[in-house]
Write a protein that holds these residues in place. Sequence first.
Motif, PDB file in Angstrom:
ATOM      1  N   LYS A  72       1.052  -8.029  11.917  1.00  0.00           N
ATOM      2  CA  LYS A  72       0.027  -6.998  11.755  1.00  0.00           C
ATOM      3  C   LYS A  72       0.240  -6.289  10.420  1.00  0.00           C
ATOM      4  CE  LYS A  72       1.271  -5.395  15.807  1.00  0.00           C
ATOM      5  NZ  LYS A  72       1.419  -4.546  17.015  1.00  0.00           N
ATOM      6  N   PRO A  73      -0.798  -5.607   9.913  1.00  0.00           N
ATOM      7  CA  PRO A  73      -0.611  -4.871   8.661  1.00  0.00           C
ATOM      8  C   PRO A  73       0.474  -3.802   8.802  1.00  0.00           C
ATOM      9  CG  PRO A  73      -2.938  -5.071   9.186  1.00  0.00           C
ATOM     10  CD  PRO A  73      -2.195  -5.536  10.401  1.00  0.00           C
ATOM     11  N   VAL A  74       1.277  -3.659   7.786  1.00  0.00           N
ATOM     12  CA  VAL A  74       2.315  -2.618   7.765  1.00  0.00           C
ATOM     13  C   VAL A  74       1.852  -1.521   6.822  1.00  0.00           C
ATOM     14  CG1 VAL A  74       4.705  -2.069   7.189  1.00  0.00           C
ATOM     15  CG2 VAL A  74       4.152  -4.242   8.329  1.00  0.00           C
ATOM     16  N   ASP A  75       1.212  -0.511   7.393  1.00  0.00           N
ATOM     17  CA  ASP A  75       0.694   0.633   6.647  1.00  0.00           C
ATOM     18  C   ASP A  75       1.294   1.903   7.241  1.00  0.00           C
ATOM     19  OD1 ASP A  75      -1.120  -1.024   5.134  1.00  0.00           O
ATOM     20  OD2 ASP A  75      -2.411  -1.067   6.911  1.00  0.00           O
ATOM     21  N   PHE A  76       1.820   2.766   6.404  1.00  0.00           N
ATOM     22  CA  PHE A  76       2.435   4.006   6.905  1.00  0.00           C
ATOM     23  C   PHE A  76       2.501   5.034   5.780  1.00  0.00           C
ATOM     24  CE2 PHE A  76       5.694   1.270   5.183  1.00  0.00           C
ATOM     25  CZ  PHE A  76       6.536   2.118   4.494  1.00  0.00           C
ATOM     26  N   LYS A  77       2.835   6.264   6.165  1.00  0.00           N
ATOM     27  CA  LYS A  77       2.988   7.355   5.212  1.00  0.00           C
ATOM     28  C   LYS A  77       4.449   7.794   5.141  1.00  0.00           C
ATOM     29  CE  LYS A  77      -1.588   9.498   5.834  1.00  0.00           C
ATOM     30  NZ  LYS A  77      -2.280  10.787   6.176  1.00  0.00           N
ATOM     31  N   MET A  78       4.856   8.298   3.985  1.00  0.00           N
ATOM     32  CA  MET A  78       6.179   8.897   3.842  1.00  0.00           C
ATOM     33  C   MET A  78       6.050  10.253   3.179  1.00  0.00           C
ATOM     34  SD  MET A  78       9.700   7.433   2.132  1.00  0.00           S
ATOM     35  CE  MET A  78      11.161   8.496   2.049  1.00  0.00           C
ATOM     36  N   GLN A  95       6.284   0.828  -4.802  1.00  0.00           N
ATOM     37  CA  GLN A  95       6.238  -0.460  -5.484  1.00  0.00           C
ATOM     38  C   GLN A  95       7.231  -1.463  -4.894  1.00  0.00           C
ATOM     39  OE1 GLN A  95       3.924  -1.411  -7.808  1.00  0.00           O
ATOM     40  NE2 GLN A  95       3.059   0.539  -7.160  1.00  0.00           N
ATOM     41  N   LEU A  96       8.417  -0.982  -4.519  1.00  0.00           N
ATOM     42  CA  LEU A  96       9.403  -1.883  -3.920  1.00  0.00           C
ATOM     43  C   LEU A  96       8.905  -2.438  -2.590  1.00  0.00           C
ATOM     44  CD1 LEU A  96      12.723   0.069  -4.650  1.00  0.00           C
ATOM     45  CD2 LEU A  96      11.936  -2.031  -5.756  1.00  0.00           C
ATOM     46  N   TRP A  97       8.267  -1.589  -1.799  1.00  0.00           N
ATOM     47  CA  TRP A  97       7.789  -2.032  -0.490  1.00  0.00           C
ATOM     48  C   TRP A  97       6.529  -2.882  -0.622  1.00  0.00           C
ATOM     49  CZ3 TRP A  97       8.969   3.424   1.780  1.00  0.00           C
ATOM     50  CH2 TRP A  97      10.310   3.453   2.209  1.00  0.00           C
ATOM     51  N   LYS A  98       5.745  -2.611  -1.639  1.00  0.00           N
ATOM     52  CA  LYS A  98       4.521  -3.392  -1.846  1.00  0.00           C
ATOM     53  C   LYS A  98       4.837  -4.850  -2.097  1.00  0.00           C
ATOM     54  CE  LYS A  98       0.214  -3.375  -4.520  1.00  0.00           C
ATOM     55  NZ  LYS A  98      -0.551  -2.693  -5.603  1.00  0.00           N
ATOM     56  N   ARG A  99       5.929  -5.132  -2.800  1.00  0.00           N
ATOM     57  CA  ARG A  99       6.268  -6.516  -3.110  1.00  0.00           C
ATOM     58  C   ARG A  99       6.644  -7.314  -1.859  1.00  0.00           C
ATOM     59  NH1 ARG A  99      12.280  -6.559  -5.857  1.00  0.00           N
ATOM     60  NH2 ARG A  99      13.346  -5.368  -4.237  1.00  0.00           N
ATOM     61  N   ALA A 100       6.968  -6.597  -0.773  1.00  0.00           N
ATOM     62  CA  ALA A 100       7.279  -7.268   0.488  1.00  0.00           C
ATOM     63  C   ALA A 100       6.071  -7.335   1.413  1.00  0.00           C
ATOM     64  CB  ALA A 100       8.428  -6.552   1.188  1.00  0.00           C
ATOM     65  N   ALA A 102       4.218  -4.443   2.351  1.00  0.00           N
ATOM     66  CA  ALA A 102       4.050  -3.196   3.101  1.00  0.00           C
ATOM     67  C   ALA A 102       3.363  -2.159   2.222  1.00  0.00           C
ATOM     68  CB  ALA A 102       5.405  -2.667   3.564  1.00  0.00           C
ATOM     69  N   ASN A 103       2.473  -1.384   2.824  1.00  0.00           N
ATOM     70  CA  ASN A 103       1.715  -0.375   2.084  1.00  0.00           C
ATOM     71  C   ASN A 103       2.108   1.023   2.531  1.00  0.00           C
ATOM     72  OD1 ASN A 103      -0.028  -2.308   0.661  1.00  0.00           O
ATOM     73  ND2 ASN A 103      -0.836  -2.736   2.715  1.00  0.00           N
ATOM     74  N   MET A 104       2.772   1.752   1.642  1.00  0.00           N
ATOM     75  CA  MET A 104       3.203   3.113   1.931  1.00  0.00           C
ATOM     76  C   MET A 104       2.326   4.112   1.182  1.00  0.00           C
ATOM     77  SD  MET A 104       5.059   5.848   0.453  1.00  0.00           S
ATOM     78  CE  MET A 104       6.447   5.321  -0.554  1.00  0.00           C
ATOM     79  N   GLU A 105       1.790   5.081   1.907  1.00  0.00           N
ATOM     80  CA  GLU A 105       1.001   6.148   1.295  1.00  0.00           C
ATOM     81  C   GLU A 105       1.900   7.355   1.073  1.00  0.00           C
ATOM     82  OE1 GLU A 105      -2.686   9.177   2.406  1.00  0.00           O
ATOM     83  OE2 GLU A 105      -2.520   7.245   3.432  1.00  0.00           O
ATOM     84  N   ILE A 106       1.887   7.871  -0.136  1.00  0.00           N
ATOM     85  CA  ILE A 106       2.696   9.037  -0.475  1.00  0.00           C
ATOM     86  C   ILE A 106       2.017  10.299   0.042  1.00  0.00           C
ATOM     87  CG2 ILE A 106       3.617  10.423  -2.376  1.00  0.00           C
ATOM     88  CD1 ILE A 106       3.688   7.812  -4.041  1.00  0.00           C
ATOM     89  N   GLU A 107       2.747  11.074   0.844  1.00  0.00           N
ATOM     90  CA  GLU A 107       2.236  12.358   1.334  1.00  0.00           C
ATOM     91  C   GLU A 107       3.125  13.462   0.778  1.00  0.00           C
ATOM     92  OE1 GLU A 107       1.143  14.806   5.443  1.00  0.00           O
ATOM     93  OE2 GLU A 107       2.009  12.794   5.584  1.00  0.00           O
ATOM     94  N   GLN A 108       2.633  14.145  -0.243  1.00  0.00           N
ATOM     95  CA  GLN A 108       3.417  15.198  -0.869  1.00  0.00           C
ATOM     96  C   GLN A 108       3.151  16.537  -0.205  1.00  0.00           C
ATOM     97  OE1 GLN A 108       2.642  14.248  -5.303  1.00  0.00           O
ATOM     98  NE2 GLN A 108       4.826  14.771  -5.181  1.00  0.00           N
TER      99      GLN A 108
END
Length: 228
Positions: A72-78, A95-100, A102-108
């Motif tokens: 399944k898609p691996v999408d999450f926030k950090m 960028q490190l996770w994208k190459r594997a 996985a899509n991480m959304e930055i939540e500042q």
Amino acid sequence: FNTKVAPLDDVRVRQALVMALDRKKMSQALTNGLARPASNPYGDGSWVKCKDDGALPEDVEKAKALIKDYGKPVDFKMLFTATPRGRAGGQVLQQLWKRAGANMEIEQVDQATIPPRAFMRQFQVTPWRIVDLADPDTQMFANFHTGSPVALANYSNPELDKLLQSARVTADQNKRVDDYCAISRLINKEAIWFWTFQNTYYAISSAKLKGLPKMYSGAIDVSRAWKE
């Protein structure tokens, strides 16, 4: 990682994210190579020395395979602090996770927002620090024992609880080292936390000062030091 929320409730995803990390590149990008990578919660300055801490190897291809197996898609926030430093750290991990795959959304968010969000488990991935106290028990028991309000990963394992309990009641330091190394191996295998860098502290003294002990938490106890 909040192990109770998808996709981080699946150990394959957590392991993939850890194996996609390149801590040397992270250190170079964020600290000009000054930050020393960490593979366990103790650090080089600790009396806990592990021949095998169970660290997962950097292996992007294996990370991709684990995510593919997840299916399944691996999408999450950090969560990151709303600072240039927070943004930079987020972009590197992204960028490190994208190459594997996985899509991480930055939540500042504001720094003061991170602890309450963490304690209420309102996150998927959150930054956190383990302080290098003179004895690891306080931090380790709080962060990893079932039922602790600071056990942020939402992870419960009877084997881990037993090791944490043993380490805090055993007088034999060698046995405690064995327990803490077994704890590290379990945490790394289950990938409930991932480690980035060790703290590095510096102190300057006269060459005449003798008996200077190791520094813990940025402080030195000089009560037994002397000058020649």
